[in-house]
Write a protein that holds these residues in place. Sequence first.
Motif, PDB file in Angstrom:
ATOM      1  N   UNK A 107       0.841  -1.231  -0.148  1.00 51.51           N
ATOM      2  CA  UNK A 107       0.032  -0.089  -0.061  1.00 51.51           C
ATOM      3  C   UNK A 107       0.889   1.487   0.049  1.00 51.51           C
ATOM      4  N   UNK A 108       0.397   2.199  -0.953  1.00 51.83           N
ATOM      5  CA  UNK A 108       1.059   3.362  -0.785  1.00 51.83           C
ATOM      6  C   UNK A 108       1.232   4.176  -2.013  1.00 51.83           C
ATOM      7  N   UNK A 130      -1.297   4.847  -6.927  1.00 47.67           N
ATOM      8  CA  UNK A 130      -1.594   4.432  -5.455  1.00 47.67           C
ATOM      9  C   UNK A 130      -2.375   3.065  -5.501  1.00 47.67           C
ATOM     10  N   UNK A 131      -1.812   2.341  -4.491  1.00 47.85           N
ATOM     11  CA  UNK A 131      -2.116   1.001  -4.097  1.00 47.85           C
ATOM     12  C   UNK A 131      -2.797   0.943  -2.580  1.00 47.85           C
ATOM     13  N   UNK A 132      -3.909   0.338  -2.604  1.00 49.93           N
ATOM     14  CA  UNK A 132      -4.754   0.298  -0.994  1.00 49.93           C
ATOM     15  C   UNK A 132      -5.360  -0.876  -1.013  1.00 49.93           C
ATOM     16  N   UNK A 133      -4.752  -1.660  -0.129  1.00 55.67           N
ATOM     17  CA  UNK A 133      -5.344  -3.021   0.060  1.00 55.67           C
ATOM     18  C   UNK A 133      -5.630  -3.801  -1.125  1.00 55.67           C
ATOM     19  N   UNK A 172      -4.184   6.265 -10.685  1.00 56.60           N
ATOM     20  CA  UNK A 172      -2.763   5.901 -11.554  1.00 56.60           C
ATOM     21  C   UNK A 172      -3.022   7.286 -12.397  1.00 56.60           C
ATOM     22  N   UNK A 173      -1.703   7.881 -12.725  1.00 56.09           N
ATOM     23  CA  UNK A 173      -1.771   9.136 -13.805  1.00 56.09           C
ATOM     24  C   UNK A 173      -0.249   8.782 -14.454  1.00 56.09           C
ATOM     25  N   UNK A 174      -0.358   9.210 -15.768  1.00 55.58           N
ATOM     26  CA  UNK A 174       0.853   8.911 -16.375  1.00 55.58           C
ATOM     27  C   UNK A 174       0.961  10.170 -17.538  1.00 55.58           C
ATOM     28  N   UNK A 193      -8.977  -0.797  -9.740  1.00 57.27           N
ATOM     29  CA  UNK A 193      -8.593  -2.051 -10.222  1.00 57.27           C
ATOM     30  C   UNK A 193      -7.945  -3.018  -9.063  1.00 57.27           C
ATOM     31  N   UNK A 194      -8.909  -4.051  -8.811  1.00 54.39           N
ATOM     32  CA  UNK A 194      -8.518  -4.871  -8.000  1.00 54.39           C
ATOM     33  C   UNK A 194      -7.226  -5.724  -8.485  1.00 54.39           C
TER      34      UNK A 194
END
Length: 224
Positions: free
Chosen positions: A57-58, A95-98, A104-106, A145-146
Amino acid sequence: MRTRVKVGIGVAGAVVVLVGAAVIWGPGLYAGWADRNAQAAPTLDAADAAPLAAGLDGVWTAQDGSYAGYRVEEVLRGEDATVTGRTPQVRAQVTLDDGTLTAASVTVDMASVATDQPPRDLYFRSTALRTGDFPTATFALTSPTPLPDGATAVTLTGDLTIHGVTRRVDVAAQVAQTRGGDAIQVVGSVPVTFADYGVEAPSLGFVTVEAAGSVEFSLVLAPE
């Protein structure tokens, strides 16, 4: 006015150089040469890729080794040739969370995208993509998106902006841990039709470009 004249002369020179090379070499030789110089499609680092582990996560940002670009097909008198453009000038934040990709940006610097031929690049930048007016292309995730355990293939839904036009797209991507778990690699591509983004498929007389191509990327991400 002088600047526009210089750009026009430069583009005309690019057309002459590319068409001249194609005529001298012949369609078959030109296509074979172009294919040999095309970059391979982005793939995960097979020697160091593993499914994402828990506890990631983060916020993760793009590092050295990241790149983005395009893949198109040129046609010269019935002969197809693959052309790829690449740039390392990429900014990305994920960003990842659980176990879920929540943001997400590019952002890609389009003026720095380069192929193996500077004259072709000048034409793409000044005439096809008008990077002076539209210097960047962007992607922004619109649906969380899981990331299933043990799976690397995912579909990322978001807004892709090219040439100042934004379209909703589904990106076929792969995600894995690399560098002994210290980084995350995301690779993928999305098909694009030039007309959908207000871009006229380039035509240099003898050489034309197909109406559709793809945007490709490989992101190496580390914790922020």
